[in-house]
Design an enzyme around this catalytic site. Structure first.
Site, short mmCIF file in Angstrom:
data_model
loop_
_atom_site.label_atom_id
_atom_site.label_comp_id
_atom_site.label_asym_id
_atom_site.label_seq_id
_atom_site.Cartn_x
_atom_site.Cartn_y
_atom_site.Cartn_z
N LEU A 1 0.85 -1.19 0.00
CA LEU A 1 0.00 0.00 0.00
C LEU A 1 0.88 1.24 0.00
CD1 LEU A 1 -1.90 -2.32 0.96
CD2 LEU A 1 -3.11 -0.60 2.30
N ASP A 2 0.74 2.03 -1.05
CA ASP A 2 1.60 3.19 -1.26
C ASP A 2 1.25 4.34 -0.30
OD1 ASP A 2 3.49 4.83 -2.97
OD2 ASP A 2 1.64 5.97 -3.25
N GLU B 1 3.90 1.32 2.95
CA GLU B 1 4.85 2.43 2.92
C GLU B 1 4.23 3.51 3.81
OE1 GLU B 1 6.91 5.81 0.05
OE2 GLU B 1 5.00 4.91 -0.51
N ASP C 1 14.10 4.49 6.83
CA ASP C 1 15.18 4.89 7.73
C ASP C 1 16.49 4.18 7.39
OD1 ASP C 1 13.51 6.56 9.10
OD2 ASP C 1 13.44 5.38 10.94
N ILE C 2 16.43 2.88 7.12
CA ILE C 2 17.68 2.16 6.87
C ILE C 2 18.27 2.58 5.53
CG2 ILE C 2 16.72 0.08 5.76
CD1 ILE C 2 18.73 -1.52 7.54
N HIS C 3 17.41 2.86 4.55
CA HIS C 3 17.93 3.37 3.28
C HIS C 3 18.62 4.71 3.49
CE1 HIS C 3 17.67 6.14 -0.14
NE2 HIS C 3 18.10 5.10 -0.84
N HIS C 4 17.94 5.62 4.20
CA HIS C 4 18.48 6.97 4.35
C HIS C 4 19.80 6.96 5.10
CE1 HIS C 4 14.77 7.96 2.63
NE2 HIS C 4 14.14 8.51 3.64
N HIS D 1 12.20 2.46 -6.45
CA HIS D 1 11.78 3.43 -7.47
C HIS D 1 11.77 4.85 -6.93
CE1 HIS D 1 7.85 3.11 -5.43
NE2 HIS D 1 7.62 4.31 -5.95
N VAL E 1 15.45 6.36 -6.21
CA VAL E 1 16.16 6.64 -7.46
C VAL E 1 15.40 7.69 -8.27
CG1 VAL E 1 17.00 5.67 -9.65
CG2 VAL E 1 17.17 4.33 -7.53
N ASN F 1 12.97 9.79 -7.65
CA ASN F 1 12.62 11.11 -7.13
C ASN F 1 13.81 12.07 -7.10
OD1 ASN F 1 9.92 10.59 -6.85
ND2 ASN F 1 10.05 9.99 -4.71
#
Length: 616
Positions: free
Chosen positions: A268-269, A305, A332-335, A402, A405, A407
């Site tokens: 769910l976006d 999300e 959080d882990i990506h950032h 997606h 990358v 955005n």
């Protein structure tokens, strides 16, 4: 599962016995409704009877599978069916009556896979292959299975305007976009995936409709409410007067994909943009309805999300199963990893600029980095809820997706922003940590192609979209002047889309083949050693500590008292004073640190994993 499933809905066009078709539309803003049937150049208009609660309906033998139709409101506006199963001529064209039973399913014994086995591969159907359709994806299923992923996640496929779109501008949420294929083509893809033991997840958008092709405001303005405002204007009405049938529309959409298409899970976006003050809120009710519909016979996974880091949606029951949602994408882990590997600290990355190693450690050991902490990016407002009590399987981790990358102004991948050594270290952490990892298409071979934002709206919206996209970046110093912003790719141009189409020839080039070998190796280790230790986890029995300025040590207690340990040096200098584990070496990025216990240093950008069965 049955080999022949049609999900019956209270709206739209439904086939009935005796060669009949029932048409039904909720139109609280209309006085009369006709259904217009099209057979070539011939048109037949049938008056629909008014029913209770603002419904209009008719059952007729004048329509059959393949019949094109529209609803005519008050004799004036002819519009597609908001619950259309297929839009053969795009969002402004007629809807088509579909026979859901025409596809003969071959997955009768498929019950899905447990969540703990999940490795997600996110892809965009239109740019994943040169074919740009469901058949093209189907041609790559053997490759994906051999890579080691267990689930493909399709970016939204709901019918969108124009030739190309990311999918988040869908106007007809029940209709696979005709550029990707017909409904049976999507079912063929799902059937073929199940035959290869691959799950199929679908990204769905329940926070807004796209800006072109949605006609609900003409006959059902009650679908929206001014009680809440969103980035797209008035919010979808989940908690105001008339909200009952709006809620049912989205709940039935979720059940439709899961039942009629045998989808294994929904992502769910941006649910933080779903505004609902009712109890239970729509997210809770939707999850409850899904659980009721699939009590035990199939593994169904719901994923969020949610920028709010609302951990209460991720709770587990006494049997260690999700009460509502299996997991959330963990931004959080990506950032934290992005700041560590690239040094970028602008925008929302400012929240991780101070000691990103600490944020990374907290994510690995406790789930969210922000668990009610004050966010500098959000002007000091608290963000998140405590998550340490949840298992690591409740958090999907990733280095690329997606959003992260596409955005960016130019859609650059991590390969354009970090060194191979940094990317190797980050991948080694994410693919072997207990949390389920997600890969973005082409990541596994180190694709350098951008994934820019692209769309194809009509002329009325084109200029606004282009200008809006460029103005989004006006607050960034590098785009402070108009000339700099003019270099941002025009999302409406065909060339912008073409840059995103994966070049599969790259996969076999030596510089890319080595990445593919690495990802296959790491995923093989994950499936052999990590996944068997994940079932039954109910909380985060993990601890982390920072080693110097750039080092990190994390330990988890997994099922059967298995202990998993990570030691990493995520900096450019040698890290000394390390104490290495005497346990079994699982993986090391550098041969010089292959578990020799008399070595107390870690080279720059190195990662070591240890595993101990039955640790005390």
């Amino acid at each position: 599962m049955s080999d022949n499933i049609s999900y019956q809905m209270p709206f739209g066009a439904e086939l009935e016995t005796g060669g009949k078709v029932r048409f039904r539309l909720w139109a609280p803003g209309g006085n009369t409704v006709d259904v217009c049937l099209y057979d070539g150049s011939k048109e037949k208009k049938l008056t629909m009877a008014a029913a209770a609660d603002s419904w209009f309906e008719i059952t007729t033998t004048s329509a059959t599978p393949g019949t094109y139709y529209r609803f005519c409101i008050d004799g004036d506006h002819c519009v597609p069916d908001p619950a259309s199963r297929f839009q053969p001529e795009d969002v402004h064209g007629p809807s088509e009556v579909i026979d859901p039973s025409s596809w003969r399913w071959q997955d009768a014994h498929w019950m899905g896979r447990p969540w703990e086995e999940t490795v997600v591969y996110e892809l965009h159907v239109g740019s994943f292959t040169p074919e740009g359709n469901f058949a093209g994806v189907m041609g790559k299923l053997d490759y994906l299975r051999d890579l080691g992923v267990t689930a493909i996640e399709l970016m939204p496929v709901a019918d969108f305007p124009g030739k190309h779109n990311w999918g988040y501008d869908g106007a007809y949420l029940f209709a696979p976009d005709s550029r990707y294929g017909r409904p049976d083509d999507l079912k063929a893809l799902i059937d073929a995936a199940h035959a290869r033991n691959l799950m199929v997840f679908l990204d769905v958008v329940y926070n807004h409709f796209g800006p072109e092709g949605n006609y609900l405001h003409l006959y059902a303005p009650q679908f929206f409410t001014e009680k809440h405002r969103t980035p797209w204007g008035a919010a979808i009405n989940f908690d105001d007067e008339y909200s009952h049938w709006v809620r049912q529309f989205f709940i039935h959409n979720a059940l439709y994909w899961l039942k009629e298409y045998h989808i294994d899970g929904l992502r769910l976006d941006a649910v933080h943009a779903i505004l609902d003050d009712s109890q239970p809120d729509i997210l809770t009710e939707l999850a409850q309805r899904v659980q009721t519909a699939f009590p035990s016979e199939r593994h169904i996974h719901l994923i969020l999300e949610n920028d709010h880091n609302a951990a209460h949606y991720l709770e587990r029951d006494a049997g260690h199963k999700p009460c509502a949602y299996a997991a959330q994408w963990n931004d959080d882990i990506h950032h934290a990893l992005h700041v560590i590997t690239t040094g970028e600290t602008g925008g929302y990355y400012m929240d991780y600029a101070q000691n990103p190693i600490l944020h990374l450690g907290r994510c690995l050991a406790e789930g969210f980095a922000y668990q009610g902490d004050c966010s500098p990016y959000r002007n000091g407002e608290p963000r998140g809820e405590p998550s340490r009590h949840l298992p690591p399987t409740a958090f999907v981790s990733f280095l690329q997706n997606h959003d992260q990358v596409g955005n960016r102004a130019f859609g650059e991948r991590i390969q354009a922003l970090a060194s191979p050594q940094q990317i190797h270290a980050a991948a080694a952490i994410l693919l072997l940590a207990p949390s389920p990892p997600l890969l973005f298409m082409g990541e596994e071979w180190g694709s350098c192609q951008p994934f820019p934002f692209f769309c194809d709206f009509g002329t009325e919206l084109a200029d606004a979209v282009v200008n809006g996209r460029r103005e989004e970046f006006a607050r960034f110093p590098e785009f402070s002047n108009p000339d700099a912003r003019a270099r941002i790719p025009n999302p409406m141009e065909e060339s912008t889309f073409q840059r995103a189409v994966l070049n599969w020839l790259d996969c076999d080039r030596p510089e890319h083949a080595s990445w593919l070998t690495l990802y296959r190796e790491l995923l093989a280790l994950r499936h052999r050693y990590i996944v068997p230790c994940l079932p039954g986890l109910i909380q985060q029995p993990a601890a982390f500590s920072q080693l110097g300025g750039h080092g990190l040590k994390v330990s988890w207690i997994l099922a059967d008292n298995t202990q998993l340990s990570l030691i990493a040096n995520l900096g450019d200098e040698v890290l000394s004073g390390c104490s290495f584990s005497p346990w079994k070496l699982l993986y090391a990025t550098h041969s010089t640190s292959c578990g020799l216990n008399d070595i107390d240093v870690l080279p720059p950008w190195s990662v070591i994993w240890y595993l101990s069965k039955g640790a005390a």
